[in-house]
Design a protein around this motif. Structure first.
Motif, PDB file in Angstrom:
ATOM      1  N   VAL A 258      14.678  73.207  -9.525  1.00 47.88           N
ATOM      2  CA  VAL A 258      13.508  72.303  -9.982  1.00 47.88           C
ATOM      3  C   VAL A 258      12.319  72.968 -10.559  1.00 47.88           C
ATOM      4  N   THR A 259      11.139  72.131 -11.017  1.00 40.35           N
ATOM      5  CA  THR A 259       9.830  72.852 -11.426  1.00 40.35           C
ATOM      6  C   THR A 259       8.994  72.222 -10.699  1.00 40.35           C
ATOM      7  N   THR A 260       7.815  72.815 -11.028  1.00 39.77           N
ATOM      8  CA  THR A 260       6.538  72.502 -10.555  1.00 39.77           C
ATOM      9  C   THR A 260       6.144  70.941 -10.822  1.00 39.77           C
ATOM     10  N   PRO A 261       5.533  69.959 -10.227  1.00 36.09           N
ATOM     11  CA  PRO A 261       5.258  68.884 -10.693  1.00 36.09           C
ATOM     12  C   PRO A 261       4.312  68.586 -12.096  1.00 36.09           C
ATOM     13  N   PHE A 262       4.634  67.834 -12.942  1.00 34.59           N
ATOM     14  CA  PHE A 262       3.660  67.702 -14.012  1.00 34.59           C
ATOM     15  C   PHE A 262       3.569  65.982 -14.261  1.00 34.59           C
ATOM     16  N   GLY A 263       2.973  65.543 -15.206  1.00 33.36           N
ATOM     17  CA  GLY A 263       2.780  64.274 -15.662  1.00 33.36           C
ATOM     18  C   GLY A 263       1.232  63.835 -15.801  1.00 33.36           C
ATOM     19  N   ASP A 264       1.070  62.869 -16.669  1.00 32.68           N
ATOM     20  CA  ASP A 264      -0.172  62.406 -16.927  1.00 32.68           C
ATOM     21  C   ASP A 264      -0.501  60.862 -16.639  1.00 32.68           C
ATOM     22  N   LEU A 265       0.748  60.166 -15.734  1.00 32.69           N
ATOM     23  CA  LEU A 265       0.550  59.014 -15.151  1.00 32.69           C
ATOM     24  C   LEU A 265       0.051  59.276 -13.796  1.00 32.69           C
ATOM     25  N   VAL A 266      -1.182  59.498 -13.647  1.00 29.16           N
ATOM     26  CA  VAL A 266      -1.649  59.712 -12.236  1.00 29.16           C
ATOM     27  C   VAL A 266      -2.539  58.652 -11.676  1.00 29.16           C
ATOM     28  N   LEU A 267      -2.521  58.358 -10.488  1.00 25.97           N
ATOM     29  CA  LEU A 267      -3.477  57.377  -9.774  1.00 25.97           C
ATOM     30  C   LEU A 267      -4.820  58.053  -9.687  1.00 25.97           C
ATOM     31  N   GLN A 268      -5.777  57.146 -10.458  1.00 27.75           N
ATOM     32  CA  GLN A 268      -7.140  57.424 -10.348  1.00 27.75           C
ATOM     33  C   GLN A 268      -7.795  57.591  -9.059  1.00 27.75           C
ATOM     34  N   ASP A 269      -8.926  58.105  -8.509  1.00 31.78           N
ATOM     35  CA  ASP A 269      -9.324  58.006  -7.372  1.00 31.78           C
ATOM     36  C   ASP A 269     -10.406  57.425  -7.374  1.00 31.78           C
ATOM     37  N   ASP A 270     -10.726  56.040  -7.580  1.00 29.80           N
ATOM     38  CA  ASP A 270     -12.005  55.245  -7.586  1.00 29.80           C
ATOM     39  C   ASP A 270     -11.412  53.966  -6.968  1.00 29.80           C
ATOM     40  N   ASP A 271     -12.379  52.860  -7.061  1.00 30.24           N
ATOM     41  CA  ASP A 271     -12.255  51.805  -6.277  1.00 30.24           C
ATOM     42  C   ASP A 271     -11.597  50.549  -7.417  1.00 30.24           C
ATOM     43  N   ALA A 272     -11.217  50.955  -8.500  1.00 32.02           N
ATOM     44  CA  ALA A 272     -10.802  49.800  -9.494  1.00 32.02           C
ATOM     45  C   ALA A 272      -9.623  49.072  -8.903  1.00 32.02           C
ATOM     46  N   PRO A 273      -9.494  47.481  -8.798  1.00 38.87           N
ATOM     47  CA  PRO A 273      -8.241  47.022  -8.504  1.00 38.87           C
ATOM     48  C   PRO A 273      -7.145  47.737  -9.225  1.00 38.87           C
ATOM     49  N   LEU A 274      -5.929  47.627  -8.553  1.00 38.08           N
ATOM     50  CA  LEU A 274      -4.639  48.386  -9.193  1.00 38.08           C
ATOM     51  C   LEU A 274      -3.562  47.018  -9.326  1.00 38.08           C
ATOM     52  N   LEU A 275      -2.852  47.229 -10.291  1.00 39.27           N
ATOM     53  CA  LEU A 275      -1.891  46.262 -10.593  1.00 39.27           C
ATOM     54  C   LEU A 275      -0.539  47.621 -10.938  1.00 39.27           C
ATOM     55  N   LEU A 276       0.543  47.459 -10.069  1.00 36.54           N
ATOM     56  CA  LEU A 276       1.653  48.523 -10.229  1.00 36.54           C
ATOM     57  C   LEU A 276       2.975  47.547 -10.479  1.00 36.54           C
ATOM     58  N   ILE A 277       3.338  47.728 -11.787  1.00 35.78           N
ATOM     59  CA  ILE A 277       4.311  46.965 -12.292  1.00 35.78           C
ATOM     60  C   ILE A 277       5.670  47.894 -12.692  1.00 35.78           C
ATOM     61  N   SER A 278       6.708  47.405 -12.149  1.00 31.96           N
ATOM     62  CA  SER A 278       7.708  48.272 -12.293  1.00 31.96           C
ATOM     63  C   SER A 278       9.006  47.491 -12.482  1.00 31.96           C
ATOM     64  N   ALA A 279      10.250  47.967 -12.999  1.00 33.34           N
ATOM     65  CA  ALA A 279      11.432  47.426 -13.041  1.00 33.34           C
ATOM     66  C   ALA A 279      12.589  48.248 -12.881  1.00 33.34           C
ATOM     67  N   GLY A 280      13.490  47.970 -12.146  1.00 36.44           N
ATOM     68  CA  GLY A 280      14.629  48.785 -11.745  1.00 36.44           C
ATOM     69  C   GLY A 280      14.136  50.291 -11.020  1.00 36.44           C
TER      70      GLY A 280
END
Length: 407
Positions: A258-280
């Motif tokens: 495996v590799t070291t983790p990467f990716g730019d979909l990251v949870l920002q550390d602030d107080d904004a309301p969150l909406l997590l939407i997924s399928a499958g």
């Protein structure tokens, strides 16, 4: 920035190049793989190649980047290149490989466009290519540096500590280091690459989201078995050959590359309301985010929306409920195409996901993961509900045709 002369040449030739870009990229890949078969065998996703998705993604990225030199939009440029750079880093791409791409790409441009490629035209597009390439090389160097590894040196061996079924066709693997030391941390939402040696000798690589919290000393990925499917021309696509291999062949105590983790979909550390939407299986980065939120006792409003074929198909179904219950300001909505014997109730609906009755707080930051048509539909629904485009983030595995689509 492009030189003024190149900018005007790109403006004049972009329509012709854009019209031929699909032919150019298809020929480019044929030429490059003929000269470097090891790249097709060991680096590129050959399922995406056979379906044509990778060619379209490359064509779109080049055309979009060139167009954005004429009407600059830095945020859009950053979006396109950040996603490419993270994917490249997760494959261990090195600067020298850009020269290989350049050689065969420009051979393809010259062959497809013929006499239209004057020295001036070639020079202008050469400048576009190297501006894009050098920007990516710089971004990838920063990613390698932040990960604490040398350029391209991202691979490691890990041991499977646990294998667990999350649904009938989905398993999770808990990965631990070979020497018992903690694995590197990561940001909630990131992924890692997994390489497997298939029966025909090919080394194929795929990306899987980390579905555990960053605080763990181990990593967890979740893999859905995806069978081959047949194209209209009768040919067969081994679309899930790596996932299927992992599902059928990898068990406790096995060693995985495996590799070291990467990716730019990251949870920002602030107080904004969150909406997590997924399928499958798109639930996996959301599981990592929710695990982090639960472990840090985050109190911000969190809405979790998931769509699936049925409760039995829903990977991490019980764990998702547990994580939502641990968050004081979280609510969950689920849609199943087939509820079976169950009856609809609050937060549980039959059919396809629909945001029509979902209240979305002002300033909400949305994260999406699932099939591309699903995410595009959710994005349109979010925009209709006045969620800012800049607050809609997504993850897609495979060729990314969203980032390069017209805004």
């Amino acid at each position: 920035m492009l030189s003024p002369a190149s900018t005007e040449m790109i403006r004049a030739t972009l329509p012709a190049v854009g019209a031929a870009i699909d032919d150019i990229t298809a020929l480019f890949y044929r030429k490059m793989f003929a000269a470097h078969p090891e790249l097709e065998r060991d680096v590129f996703n050959r399922g995406n190649q056979k379906q044509g998705g990778q060619q379209k993604a490359l064509a779109g990225a080049i055309a979009a980047f060139a167009a954005l030199q004429l009407e600059p939009d830095q945020a859009r440029i950053d979006l396109i290149l950040s996603r490419i750079a993270n994917k490249h880093a997760s494959l261990g791409i090195e600067p020298a490989q850009y020269a290989i791409v350049h050689t065969y790409l420009f051979e393809a441009i010259a062959e497809v466009l013929g006499e239209a490629v004057t020295p001036e035209v070639a020079a202008a597009w050469d400048e576009v290519y190297w501006l894009m390439a050098e920007t990516l090389i710089s971004m990838e160097a920063g990613l390698y540096r932040a990960a604490g590894v040398e350029v391209g040196d991202v691979w490691r061996q890990v041991r499977v500590r646990e294998r667990r079924h999350e649904s009938a066709d989905t398993v999770s693997f808990v990965l631990t280091s070979m020497d018992g030391t903690p694995l590197p941390s990561f940001s909630p939402g990131q992924y890692l690459s997994v390489a497997v040696q298939l029966s025909d000798g090919a080394r194929q690589i795929r990306q899987y989201s980390l579905s555990s919290a960053p605080s763990s000393d181990d990593w967890r990925i979740t893999v859905k078995r995806v069978g081959s499917h047949t194209l209209p021309d009768g040919s067969t696509i081994p679309a899930g050959e790596v996932s299927d291999f992992l599902y059928r062949n990898v068990f406790e105590e096995d060693i995985v590359n495996v590799t070291t983790p990467f990716g730019d979909l990251v949870l920002q550390d602030d107080d904004a309301p969150l909406l997590l939407i997924s399928a499958g299986i798109g639930c996996t980065p959301m599981m990592g985010m929710l695990s982090h939120l639960a472990e840090t006792a985050d109190s911000r409003p969190v809405s979790v929306l998931h769509a699936d074929r049925s409760p039995s198909n829903h990977a991490h179904r019980a764990e998702l409920t547990e994580l939502v219950d641990r968050l004081p300001s979280a609510v969950m909505h689920r849609w199943y195409e087939d509820l079976g014997a169950r009856q609809p109730e609050a937060g549980l609906r039959e059919g396809r996901a629909d945001l029509g009755e979902i209240a979305i707080a002002a300033g909400t930051r949305a994260y999406l993961c699932g099939p591309l048509p699903f995410m595009l539909g959710m994005r349109e629904a979010l925009l209709d509900k006045d969620v800012a485009a800049d607050d809609i983030h997504y993850e897609v595995f495979g060729p990314d045709s969203w980032a390069v689509a017209p805004a």
